[in-house]
Design an enzyme around this catalytic site. Structure first.
Site: not given
Length: 526
Positions: A212, A218, A269-270, A356, A387, A502
């Site tokens: 954005k 990254e 973002g999420r 978040e 399991h 960051k």
């Protein structure tokens, strides 16, 4: 008028704490349990059902939760949100992710732009682009069709779209909607990008860079990694890359991309899977019509979230029960357990969405609070999880509420009868058995084999995992997290904890460190 108050300032919260607790073992045993399973259920959109019979609630608890939801003005706050009030107080922004899939309220204007029209315009641009790629109108340098799409992003630019892609991959193969394979690069660890690039034919791959701001370290690092790989292959990277970014970012008008599609600061973002962040990769992978169905499912569930009656509002009901487990019963975690391989990464997406958003210890005005907020979220698909960590869920010292998700039919409809039942029947049997086992337990004189029960769970049941039911499922959890944030008086739409890392990472790379940070930098040979 909407009032934003801390939870401990609500009188109905004190009343809720005085309501008698439910003995879940007794409530779910025999005919009592059968009656609850039939009654404690509410319809969701797109054929889904939310069943909460195995939760530690009864009519008295529900009445108290309903009263609290009204005092906390959950419906009014949601209405304020979708009508464009500034709900993200940390960044002084509106919160508009619901608007990417439908219009719940009034027109929302920002900077002289109708935001619903803006989102629809971008979706149409993405659809047109995807159709041209599929038809061969947009091709690589040699005039050959692209066969693979690779998304480069991190956090919400990766987890949501990746989870949605994996959720629909099998369905798309069966229904003839599979257009292009999708891959994802997220981790700045060079091994991630290398592994993906080694698994694709870069000459026939189109890359989506999602950022954005256009400054995410990254993501830009991985962009350079990919551009270098394309260059080494003798390819012009600008003929292989598109961007999803904001109109004001440095990527928006760059010559490094075939095309740029736009998002804005009003979608976190999420919460961005139904924006261009998910739209570009899903439209290329499965076609624009499939993405449109996904949006329709989310929009249908959003409409239910706007219902002022908690008992007919599955997201609000789920939110309030989860709040009760966290703030009254004192349970610190929630396990998300999808019995569908397609939802293998859905718990990871919900982990980010929830933790978040509501992992906060100050209210929406930046003031400290004196009560617990968001739980720890984790999960794994069944039956694999059985399991793995179910031992702790069944007999551990902590009670961990569970949210099961199950479907009556598999996506590929490919099955075999073994020992008198199909694989899908075995899968569904495991879901039913686990819910009852967790709730009712099993007595045994050998304490090592004794199960106390009283372990609460809910289940969302559907016929099939498809674009519409997936959209409804996503919307349900987004709205659940939102409602819980309202109850806790949090700003669920910023993430300062992410920003800190960051900033410090950039300091390390610039060698502007001292104290412990300097020593760690030396240890890692940075």
């Amino acid at each position: 008028m909407v009032e934003w108050k801390n939870l401990d300032k609500l009188s109905s919260f004190d009343e809720l704490k005085k309501v008698k607790r439910v003995d879940l073992v007794s409530a779910m045993t025999g005919e009592n349990g059968a009656k609850r399973v039939k009654e404690y259920s509410v319809d969701m959109a797109e054929g889904l059902t939310y069943n909460y019979a195995a939760k530690e609630i009864d009519d008295d608890v529900l009445a108290a939760l309903d009263k609290l939801s009204k005092e906390a003005q959950l419906s009014e706050k949601f209405e304020a949100l979708y009508n464009g009030e500034v709900i993200n107080t940390g960044e002084k922004r509106m919160v508009l992710h619901q608007l990417t899939r439908g219009q719940l309220g009034n027109d929302v204007m920002a900077d002289g732009v109708n935001k619903r029209e803006f989102y629809v315009k971008e979706q149409k641009r993405i659809a047109d682009f995807a159709n041209k790629v599929h038809s061969g109108e947009i091709v690589n340098e040699k005039g050959e069709k692209f066969t693979t799409v690779v998304q480069i992003g991190i956090g919400g630019s990766d987890l949501g779209p990746r989870a949605m892609y994996l959720a629909l991959e099998n369905w798309a193969h069966r229904t003839g909607n599979f257009k292009m394979e999708a891959k994802f690069i997220s981790n700045v660890d060079p091994d991630d990008a290398s592994a993906v690039l080694n698994s694709v034919d870069v000459a026939h791959s189109i890359f989506i860079l999602v950022s954005k701001s256009g400054t995410t370290l990254e993501t830009l690092t991985n962009q350079s990694f990919v551009m270098d790989a394309l260059k080494k292959a003798g390819l012009d990277s600008s003929k292989h890359m598109i961007a999803v970014t904001s109109e004001t970012s440095p990527l928006a008008k760059s010559d490094d991309f075939i095309e740029a599609f736009y998002m804005d600061d009003y979608i976190g973002g999420r919460y961005s899977s139904t924006s261009g962040v998910g739209g570009a990769v899903l439209s290329l992978a499965f076609g624009p019509d499939v993405f449109a169905e996904f949006l329709d499912g989310a929009a249908a569930e959003d409409k239910l979230a706007a219902n002022k009656d908690m008992m007919k509002n599955p997201a609000m009901l789920d939110a309030m029960i989860g709040f009760y487990e966290r703030n009254v019963l004192g349970y610190p975690s929630t396990a998300v357990l999808p019995y569908s391989q397609g939802l293998s990464r859905f718990p990871a997406h919900l982990q980010q969405l929830d933790m978040e958003s509501n992992g906060k210890s100050v209210n929406r005005f930046g003031e400290p609070i004196d009560y617990v907020t968001g739980p720890v979220i984790f999960g794994e698909p069944g039956t694999n999880g059985q399991h793995s960590f179910y031992q702790l869920l069944h007999q551990g010292t902590d009670v961990i509420p569970m949210q099961f998700i199950g479907f009556k039919n598999s996506q590929l409809r490919n099955d075999v009868d073994i020992q008198g039942s199909t694989s899908q029947q075995k899968l569904c049997a495991n879901v039913a058995a686990q819910i009852v086992a967790f709730a009712c337990g099993k007595k045994d004189e050998n304490l090592n084999k004794n199960f106390k029960g009283g372990r609460p769970s809910s289940i969302i049941i559907g016929d099939e995992l498809n674009p519409k039911s997936l959209g409804a499922l996503l919307s349900h959890f987004e709205n659940k997290v939102m409602f819980q944030g309202f109850v806790w008086n949090l700003n669920s739409f910023d993430q300062e904890g992410v920003q800190l890392g960051k900033v410090l990472a950039k300091k390390v790379l610039a060698h502007e460190t001292d104290g412990a940070l300097a020593v760690y930098s030396d240890l890692l040979n940075i």
